[in-house]
Design a protein around this motif. Sequence first.
Motif, mmCIF file in Angstrom:
data_model
loop_
_atom_site.group_PDB
_atom_site.id
_atom_site.type_symbol
_atom_site.label_atom_id
_atom_site.label_comp_id
_atom_site.label_asym_id
_atom_site.label_seq_id
_atom_site.Cartn_x
_atom_site.Cartn_y
_atom_site.Cartn_z
ATOM 1 N N ALA A 1 -76.088 -21.982 54.251
ATOM 2 C CA ALA A 1 -75.331 -22.893 53.400
ATOM 3 C C ALA A 1 -76.013 -22.945 52.042
ATOM 4 O O ALA A 1 -77.248 -22.947 51.946
ATOM 5 N N GLY A 2 -75.230 -22.949 50.980
ATOM 6 C CA GLY A 2 -75.782 -22.964 49.632
ATOM 7 C C GLY A 2 -75.083 -23.965 48.738
ATOM 8 O O GLY A 2 -74.060 -24.565 49.112
ATOM 9 N N PHE A 3 -75.647 -24.153 47.553
ATOM 10 C CA PHE A 3 -75.097 -25.061 46.552
ATOM 11 C C PHE A 3 -74.770 -24.275 45.291
ATOM 12 O O PHE A 3 -75.544 -23.405 44.881
ATOM 13 N N THR A 4 -73.642 -24.574 44.680
ATOM 14 C CA THR A 4 -73.251 -23.889 43.458
ATOM 15 C C THR A 4 -72.823 -24.908 42.412
ATOM 16 O O THR A 4 -72.229 -25.944 42.739
ATOM 17 N N LEU A 5 -73.132 -24.617 41.162
ATOM 18 C CA LEU A 5 -72.803 -25.493 40.043
ATOM 19 C C LEU A 5 -72.415 -24.629 38.855
ATOM 20 O O LEU A 5 -73.112 -23.655 38.546
ATOM 21 N N SER A 6 -71.303 -24.961 38.190
ATOM 22 C CA SER A 6 -70.818 -24.158 37.074
ATOM 23 C C SER A 6 -70.397 -25.055 35.913
ATOM 24 O O SER A 6 -69.925 -26.180 36.111
ATOM 25 N N GLY A 7 -70.586 -24.525 34.705
ATOM 26 C CA GLY A 7 -70.112 -25.188 33.498
ATOM 27 C C GLY A 7 -69.477 -24.154 32.588
ATOM 28 O O GLY A 7 -69.930 -23.007 32.521
ATOM 29 N N ALA A 8 -68.392 -24.523 31.887
ATOM 30 C CA ALA A 8 -67.657 -23.535 31.102
ATOM 31 C C ALA A 8 -66.996 -24.194 29.902
ATOM 32 O O ALA A 8 -66.802 -25.416 29.855
ATOM 33 N N ILE A 9 -66.657 -23.358 28.943
ATOM 34 C CA ILE A 9 -65.824 -23.778 27.822
ATOM 35 C C ILE A 9 -64.576 -22.899 27.819
ATOM 36 O O ILE A 9 -64.657 -21.679 28.025
ATOM 37 N N ARG A 10 -63.417 -23.520 27.611
ATOM 38 C CA ARG A 10 -62.131 -22.834 27.757
ATOM 39 C C ARG A 10 -61.312 -22.974 26.482
ATOM 40 O O ARG A 10 -61.300 -24.027 25.841
ATOM 41 N N TYR A 11 -60.618 -21.885 26.137
ATOM 42 C CA TYR A 11 -59.720 -21.897 24.987
ATOM 43 C C TYR A 11 -58.303 -21.604 25.476
ATOM 44 O O TYR A 11 -58.079 -20.637 26.210
ATOM 45 N N GLN A 12 -57.334 -22.426 25.076
ATOM 46 C CA GLN A 12 -55.945 -22.287 25.505
ATOM 47 C C GLN A 12 -55.267 -21.196 24.683
ATOM 48 O O GLN A 12 -54.913 -21.387 23.522
ATOM 49 N N LEU A 13 -55.068 -20.021 25.298
ATOM 50 C CA LEU A 13 -54.410 -18.913 24.603
ATOM 51 C C LEU A 13 -52.900 -19.094 24.555
ATOM 52 O O LEU A 13 -52.251 -18.885 23.518
ATOM 53 N N LEU A 14 -52.329 -19.460 25.707
ATOM 54 C CA LEU A 14 -50.886 -19.628 25.865
ATOM 55 C C LEU A 14 -50.642 -20.940 26.602
ATOM 56 O O LEU A 14 -51.583 -21.517 27.169
ATOM 57 N N PRO A 15 -49.410 -21.426 26.655
ATOM 58 C CA PRO A 15 -49.159 -22.675 27.388
ATOM 59 C C PRO A 15 -49.586 -22.622 28.853
ATOM 60 O O PRO A 15 -49.898 -23.650 29.444
ATOM 61 N N PHE A 16 -49.599 -21.422 29.445
ATOM 62 C CA PHE A 16 -49.930 -21.303 30.868
ATOM 63 C C PHE A 16 -51.199 -20.492 31.121
ATOM 64 O O PHE A 16 -51.546 -20.222 32.268
ATOM 65 N N ALA A 17 -51.929 -20.078 30.092
ATOM 66 C CA ALA A 17 -53.101 -19.220 30.294
ATOM 67 C C ALA A 17 -54.183 -19.541 29.269
ATOM 68 O O ALA A 17 -53.900 -19.942 28.136
ATOM 69 N N GLY A 18 -55.424 -19.335 29.696
ATOM 70 C CA GLY A 18 -56.566 -19.543 28.817
ATOM 71 C C GLY A 18 -57.670 -18.559 29.108
ATOM 72 O O GLY A 18 -57.636 -17.833 30.113
ATOM 73 N N ILE A 19 -58.673 -18.521 28.233
ATOM 74 C CA ILE A 19 -59.847 -17.682 28.445
ATOM 75 C C ILE A 19 -61.060 -18.587 28.561
ATOM 76 O O ILE A 19 -61.197 -19.570 27.817
ATOM 77 N N THR A 20 -61.924 -18.285 29.520
ATOM 78 C CA THR A 20 -63.055 -19.148 29.849
ATOM 79 C C THR A 20 -64.351 -18.346 29.800
ATOM 80 O O THR A 20 -64.418 -17.231 30.311
ATOM 81 N N VAL A 21 -65.373 -18.926 29.195
ATOM 82 C CA VAL A 21 -66.727 -18.383 29.240
ATOM 83 C C VAL A 21 -67.565 -19.359 30.066
ATOM 84 O O VAL A 21 -67.617 -20.552 29.747
ATOM 85 N N GLN A 22 -68.185 -18.850 31.104
ATOM 86 C CA GLN A 22 -68.782 -19.730 32.112
ATOM 87 C C GLN A 22 -70.200 -19.315 32.457
ATOM 88 O O GLN A 22 -70.536 -18.132 32.488
ATOM 89 N N THR A 23 -71.033 -20.297 32.750
ATOM 90 C CA THR A 23 -72.331 -20.056 33.354
ATOM 91 C C THR A 23 -72.359 -20.780 34.697
ATOM 92 O O THR A 23 -71.856 -21.905 34.813
ATOM 93 N N SER A 24 -72.878 -20.119 35.712
ATOM 94 C CA SER A 24 -72.861 -20.702 37.058
ATOM 95 C C SER A 24 -74.161 -20.374 37.778
ATOM 96 O O SER A 24 -74.809 -19.362 37.507
ATOM 97 N N GLY A 25 -74.527 -21.252 38.701
ATOM 98 C CA GLY A 25 -75.751 -21.059 39.478
ATOM 99 C C GLY A 25 -75.488 -21.186 40.956
ATOM 100 O O GLY A 25 -74.567 -21.885 41.389
ATOM 101 N N ILE A 26 -76.287 -20.485 41.761
ATOM 102 C CA ILE A 26 -76.193 -20.551 43.215
ATOM 103 C C ILE A 26 -77.601 -20.654 43.778
ATOM 104 O O ILE A 26 -78.525 -19.963 43.313
ATOM 105 N N TYR A 27 -77.774 -21.517 44.757
ATOM 106 C CA TYR A 27 -79.055 -21.630 45.460
ATOM 107 C C TYR A 27 -78.756 -21.647 46.949
ATOM 108 O O TYR A 27 -77.917 -22.435 47.421
ATOM 109 N N ALA A 28 -79.422 -20.768 47.711
ATOM 110 C CA ALA A 28 -79.191 -20.679 49.146
ATOM 111 C C ALA A 28 -80.512 -20.409 49.859
ATOM 112 O O ALA A 28 -81.119 -19.351 49.651
#
Length: 215
Positions: A152-179
């Motif tokens: 069993a592990g733990f994960t945590l993520s943070g991101a910034i998102r830009y709305q490209l279209l009404p139904f779509a966006g682009i995200t740049v993310q950093t995430s961590g996992i510890y197990a």
Amino acid sequence: MNFNLGSSSIELSNELIVPPTKRGFSPGFDGAWFFSKNYGVGIKYAFYTSKYNKESYLEYTEHSYDYPVYEYKSLAFKEKSHMFGPAIYGRWPLGETKWMIMANAGVVMFYNELTGIEKIITYIIDSPDLIVDQSQLPEDRKMGGAYKGIAAGFTLSGAIRYQLLPFAGITVQTSGIYAPFSRMSNPNLKTGPHGEDFSRRIGRVGLSAAIDFSF
């Protein structure tokens, strides 16, 4: 792209130590249902793969000989992981702009596999014209194995998102996992360096870019 954090070297025997890979490729998927403007629940999945291959060729100085002797070492292995589990998601728009801060945290099952572990140590005489007794040299050695485990592990993520279209966006993310693995086992004890299980702690941080869709 994922990077290892901390120390996760594995000592399989006195001569066989498997170091952590420096980085690997980790495609993934996040799916969430937002029950309010800012918060939601969903699932995460990620697949991690990397490989290690290192060679060295150095003069052997532990014993003295009348001729130059070199020690050749090679170590190779592959690592694969699967991560899957539920997560809590959050999103917060930055005013009236198209930018948004996003985060998620989850408890996941983490499967880790080390395969193709192979270490070769051989000794080479520098001059092929010399006629020597090969028994005077240390014995060549070949070691290997394969190990796997689930934790069993733990994960945590943070991101910034830009709305490209009404139904779509682009995200740049950093995430961590510890197990923390309480046991990594050799599925085929006959090919391993020994039959004992071992524990392992895995910590990684990932940097990624993604296209996301909302409905």
